[in-house]
Write an enzyme that holds these catalytic residues in place. Structure first.
Site, mmCIF file in Angstrom:
data_model
loop_
_atom_site.group_PDB
_atom_site.id
_atom_site.type_symbol
_atom_site.label_atom_id
_atom_site.label_comp_id
_atom_site.label_asym_id
_atom_site.label_seq_id
_atom_site.Cartn_x
_atom_site.Cartn_y
_atom_site.Cartn_z
ATOM 1 N N LYS A 13 0.757 -1.057 0.019
ATOM 2 C CA LYS A 13 -0.114 0.076 0.101
ATOM 3 C C LYS A 13 0.952 1.373 -0.149
ATOM 4 C CE LYS A 13 -4.541 0.923 0.314
ATOM 5 N NZ LYS A 13 -5.622 0.116 -0.420
ATOM 6 N N THR A 61 -4.195 -5.269 0.959
ATOM 7 C CA THR A 61 -3.667 -4.026 1.085
ATOM 8 C C THR A 61 -4.413 -2.995 1.815
ATOM 9 O OG1 THR A 61 -4.732 -2.932 -0.991
ATOM 10 C CG2 THR A 61 -2.499 -4.120 -1.348
ATOM 11 N N ARG A 180 30.647 33.557 -9.718
ATOM 12 C CA ARG A 180 29.428 33.133 -10.301
ATOM 13 C C ARG A 180 28.667 32.932 -8.899
ATOM 14 N NH1 ARG A 180 29.518 26.994 -12.481
ATOM 15 N NH2 ARG A 180 30.135 26.024 -10.796
ATOM 16 N N GLN A 236 31.092 19.733 -8.520
ATOM 17 C CA GLN A 236 31.834 18.392 -8.109
ATOM 18 C C GLN A 236 32.765 18.417 -6.795
ATOM 19 O OE1 GLN A 236 31.291 19.802 -11.100
ATOM 20 N NE2 GLN A 236 30.982 18.160 -12.801
ATOM 21 N N ASN A 262 22.952 21.651 -10.703
ATOM 22 C CA ASN A 262 23.493 22.959 -10.727
ATOM 23 C C ASN A 262 22.374 23.766 -11.430
ATOM 24 O OD1 ASN A 262 25.194 25.083 -10.718
ATOM 25 N ND2 ASN A 262 26.538 24.180 -12.243
ATOM 26 N N HIS A 264 20.898 27.300 -12.494
ATOM 27 C CA HIS A 264 21.959 28.263 -13.258
ATOM 28 C C HIS A 264 21.073 29.683 -12.819
ATOM 29 C CE1 HIS A 264 24.428 25.098 -15.034
ATOM 30 N NE2 HIS A 264 23.294 24.727 -15.667
#
Length: 307
Positions: A13, A61, A180, A236, A262, A264
């Protein structure tokens, strides 16, 4: 074996939403509330239900769903979601002879205690953002796997990040930079070393506290010291340092997997025929995007550890 074929099946379930409140006086820290989305999947010797009309070995279930609520009621003391998952897994594998394995997955909605006039409220909560999750596998033999994690943990630095020295070819348009924004939404999974139910500490292990500890260490490593930060030469490298710090700080975690897209923030430059410098980028105006995004992930393990 079903006729000339090999058949394996499991059932359960999903989407079982349960909330549990433990009422406590303000002097004891106030009420505790959790909201969990529970999924249970069992491996069961009920193959005749697939190949014929024999349902005699099926645990319905609906019964699995009801068990979640009954076991939540029986937890008279505060339990972590990992402990609750183990309770469910042990129940299904011990009560039903035909069930050999149970996988319990729980995602927690992050209700956080509110503060009023700088003081924690005894029974007031607000919903947070990132979610705590766990997957627990219990076998009839007592074999145990506990993975826990965090989803939607958004982190951003406005500076102290760069990316340079990467492969350059005829498809490359990206410029090298040492300045950045770096932003990501961390998904982390880590494994605890308990491989059998008998290895669980007699004194309850505080999974909830360890979750908070890992969350804090991930952020501290990502950001660096509050006054100067820490330079990130790539997502990384930052990912690796975050994973390494978790394993270094917490010997009760055997491996950790991090996925860090990442996200941006694209520098904006706008000009027109009349005005060549309408908006001239100077590390200040960006277009936030979430698609497409870079996908960076890795798993760091101790020797002989698997995630």
């Amino acid at each position: 074996m079903a006729e000339r074929f090999q058949l394996q099946g499991q059932h359960g379930k999903s989407g079982v939403r349960v909330s549990r409140v433990w009422g406590r006086p303000a002097a004891a820290g106030g009420d505790v509330i959790v909201e969990w989305n529970v999924a249970v999947s069992v491996v069961s010797d009920c193959l005749p239900s697939y190949t014929s009309s024999d349902n005699s070995a099926i645990v319905a279930t609906d019964s699995i769903k009801n068990t979640v609520y009954v076991k939540a009621k029986e937890c008279t003391e505060v339990v972590s979601m990992e402990e609750f998952a183990v309770i469910l897994g042990r129940h299904f594998t011990s009560l039903y002879p035909q069930i050999s394995e149970a996988t319990v997955t729980i995602v927690e909605r992050p209700w956080e205690r509110v503060y009023v006039d700088g003081k924690p409220h005894s029974h007031g909560f607000k919903v947070g953002v990132e979610k705590h999750s766990t997957e627990v596998i219990v076998k009839k033999s007592g074999s145990l796997v506990i993975n826990s994690g965090i989803q939607g943990y958004s982190l951003l630095k406005t500076t102290q990040s760069g990316f340079e020295g990467f492969v350059r070819d005829r498809y490359t348009l990206l410029s090298d930079t040492r300045e950045r924004i770096v932003a990501t939404e961390v998904t982390a999974w880590w494994r605890y070393p308990f491989e059998h139910v008998s290895q669980l500490p007699s004194k309850p292990f505080c999974f909830t506290q360890r979750y908070q500890d890992v969350k804090r260490v991930l952020a501290e490593t990502f950001f660096g010291p509050p006054d100067v930060g820490v330079y990130s030469p790539s997502v990384q490298n930052t990912l690796y340092l975050m994973a390494k710090e978790v394993l270094t700080r917490f010997p009760d975690i055997s491996s950790i997997q991090l996925r860090m897209p990442n996200l941006h923030f694209l520098p904006v430059n706008l000009s027109s025929k009349e005005n060549s410098g309408l908006v001239k980028f100077a590390d200040d105006v960006y277009l936030p995007t979430d698609e497409p995004h870079g996908t960076i992930e890795a798993t760091l393990s101790r020797p002989m550890s698997k995630l």
